[in-house]
Design an enzyme around this catalytic site. Structure first.
Site, PDB file in Angstrom:
ATOM      1  N   THR A   1       0.867  -1.175   0.000  1.00 49.93           N
ATOM      2  CA  THR A   1       0.000   0.000   0.000  1.00 49.93           C
ATOM      3  C   THR A   1       0.901   1.221   0.000  1.00 49.93           C
ATOM      4  OG1 THR A   1      -1.832  -1.044   1.138  1.00 49.93           O
ATOM      5  CG2 THR A   1      -1.557   1.292   1.527  1.00 49.93           C
TER       6      THR A   1
ATOM      7  N   THR B   1      -0.473   2.047   6.851  1.00 50.58           N
ATOM      8  CA  THR B   1      -0.361   0.778   6.135  1.00 50.58           C
ATOM      9  C   THR B   1      -0.295  -0.345   7.158  1.00 50.58           C
ATOM     10  OG1 THR B   1       1.048  -0.612   4.749  1.00 50.58           O
ATOM     11  CG2 THR B   1       2.155   1.146   5.965  1.00 50.58           C
ATOM     12  N   GLY B   2      -1.011  -1.412   6.885  1.00 49.24           N
ATOM     13  CA  GLY B   2      -1.012  -2.523   7.828  1.00 49.24           C
ATOM     14  C   GLY B   2      -2.262  -3.352   7.633  1.00 49.24           C
TER      15      GLY B   2
ATOM     16  N   GLY C   1      -5.594  -3.950   7.529  1.00 49.87           N
ATOM     17  CA  GLY C   1      -6.648  -2.940   7.518  1.00 49.87           C
ATOM     18  C   GLY C   1      -7.729  -3.127   8.563  1.00 49.87           C
TER      19      GLY C   1
ATOM     20  N   ARG D   1     -14.624  -6.738   0.054  1.00 50.10           N
ATOM     21  CA  ARG D   1     -13.823  -6.352   1.236  1.00 50.10           C
ATOM     22  C   ARG D   1     -13.154  -4.980   1.032  1.00 50.10           C
ATOM     23  NH1 ARG D   1      -8.276  -4.903   2.486  1.00 50.10           N
ATOM     24  NH2 ARG D   1      -7.993  -5.327   4.686  1.00 50.10           N
ATOM     25  N   VAL D   2     -13.286  -4.136   2.024  1.00 52.10           N
ATOM     26  CA  VAL D   2     -12.640  -2.831   1.997  1.00 52.10           C
ATOM     27  C   VAL D   2     -11.778  -2.696   3.247  1.00 52.10           C
ATOM     28  CG1 VAL D   2     -13.010  -0.337   1.989  1.00 52.10           C
ATOM     29  CG2 VAL D   2     -14.582  -1.817   0.731  1.00 52.10           C
ATOM     30  N   GLY D   3     -10.551  -2.235   3.070  1.00 51.91           N
ATOM     31  CA  GLY D   3      -9.654  -2.040   4.208  1.00 51.91           C
ATOM     32  C   GLY D   3      -9.724  -0.621   4.747  1.00 51.91           C
ATOM     33  N   ASP D   4      -8.697  -0.258   5.481  1.00 49.83           N
ATOM     34  CA  ASP D   4      -8.669   1.060   6.113  1.00 49.83           C
ATOM     35  C   ASP D   4      -8.279   2.192   5.163  1.00 49.83           C
ATOM     36  OD1 ASP D   4      -6.102  -0.250   6.002  1.00 49.83           O
ATOM     37  OD2 ASP D   4      -5.312   1.444   7.148  1.00 49.83           O
TER      38      ASP D   4
HETATM   39  N1  ASP Z   1      -4.101  -1.449   4.846  1.00 51.81           N
HETATM   40  C1  ASP Z   1      -4.304  -2.085   3.576  1.00 51.81           C
HETATM   41  C2  ASP Z   1      -5.599  -2.862   3.576  1.00 51.81           C
HETATM   42  O1  ASP Z   1      -5.915  -3.486   4.572  1.00 51.81           O
HETATM   43  C3  ASP Z   1      -3.208  -3.024   3.217  1.00 51.81           C
HETATM   44  C4  ASP Z   1      -1.823  -2.473   3.310  1.00 51.81           C
HETATM   45  O2  ASP Z   1      -1.547  -1.526   4.023  1.00 51.81           O
HETATM   46  O3  ASP Z   1      -0.932  -3.032   2.627  1.00 51.81           O
HETATM   47  O4  ASP Z   1      -6.262  -2.890   2.562  1.00 51.81           O
END
Ligand code: ASP
Length: 309
Positions: A176, A227-228, A230, A204-207
């Protein structure tokens, strides 16, 4: 004149020194430097923090190395569904898109949502209609094809496994992307863009596209891009939490960012990192994983391009 500064990230995760070839490592660093210098140059020439974060994220989206734009991972259906967001710390205006396909630079679309619609967040088919009505070219899937990404998907295709960029096998790519900046006028902004996770399904949706979780900006406190994993960053409302600790507890940027990444998010087993900046150009880039692709540069002379701890 205010100090000006920029920080960018290309994702956090299981980045262990020695597992990557030197050639690949230098490729990543070159890509980070390219985005960093593009943004810094714009700042030097009086560019706004908002323009700078959009530009830096676009450069990262155009690189196949990172899980955003061109390098976005495959979904369970073999498509690419991307999420992006941007926020202006001066006005608290924000724009975000989720589940968009065929868009070369989702961060630009997020900015258009902010500036050309009366909404903050558009998703899926509606976001695509908005893109088309604003003249976006829809790229063919070939543009996003990447052999390594494809192999990552093949390895878990048909299973119930979702592969987060952060818990991937050691030969895999991460990434990300995000940027935060402080301009000569002391305005700050943040932006985040991602392909999410390999083999994701059910919309699915992340942060990353969520204001307050994966992105936040407020001139009074800080601009943040995360980033992490989500799911944890959503539950921890991470980006806004950093801002809250500064606003309501009087913590410095570094103290607030460290508290969230090294304590609060770890208490719920969340892994990842963030980049943050304040309106004086101070920067913090904490992460609780083995590594995070990151880079920063400020008019006070600080410059860093790193991957590992
Ligand atoms: N935070 C992002 C998600 O969960 C993934 C990432 O940071 O690589 O979609």
């Amino acid at each position: 004149m205010n100090n000006f500064a920029i920080a960018i990230h290309g994702g956090a995760g299981t980045l262990v020194k020695g597992l990557m070839t030197e050639a690949l490592e230098s490729k990543y660093k070159k890509a980070l430097k390219n985005a960093l210098e593009t943004g810094y140059h714009l700042l030097e020439n009086g560019g706004s923090a908002l323009d700078v974060v959009e530009m830096a994220v676009k450069v990262l989206e155009d690189s196949p190395l990172f899980n955003a734009g061109k390098g976005a991972v495959f979904t369970a259906e073999g498509t690419h569904e991307m999420d992006a967001s941007i926020m202006d710390g001066k006005t608290l205006n924000a724009g975000a898109v989720s589940l968009v396909t065929g868009i070369k630079n989702p961060v630009a679309l997020a900015r258009d949502v902010m500036e050309k619609s009366s909404h903050v967040f558009l998703a899926g088919d509606g976001a695509m209609q908005f893109a088309k009505s604003n003249g976006y070219v829809i790229e063919s899937p070939d543009y996003f094809y990447d052999e390594l990404r494809y192999q990552q998907w093949q390895a878990i295709k048909g299973s119930e496994e979702f592969q987060l960029d952060h818990s991937v096998k050691k030969d895999s790519k991460f990434g990300t992307v995000g940027a935060v900046a402080c301009d000569k006028n002391g305005n700050i902004a943040g932006a985040t863009s991602t392909g999410g996770m390999t083999n994701k399904k059910w919309g699915r949706v992340g942060d990353s596209p969520m204001v307050g979780a994966g992105v936040y900006a407020n001139n009074k406190t800080c601009a943040v891009s995360c980033t992490g994993s989500g799911e944890f960053f959503i539950r921890g409302v991470v980006a806004y939490d950093v801002s809250c600790l500064m606003e309501h507890k009087g913590l410095s940027l570094k103290e607030a960012a460290d508290e969230v990444i090294h304590k609060r998010i770890m208490e719920i087993n969340g892994d990842g990192g963030l980049i943050a900046i304040d309106s004086r150009g101070n920067i913090a880039m904490p992460f609780n994983t083995e590594g995070m692709y990151r880079a920063s540069k400020s008019s006070s002379g600080i410059e860093e391009i790193s991957i590992y701890k």
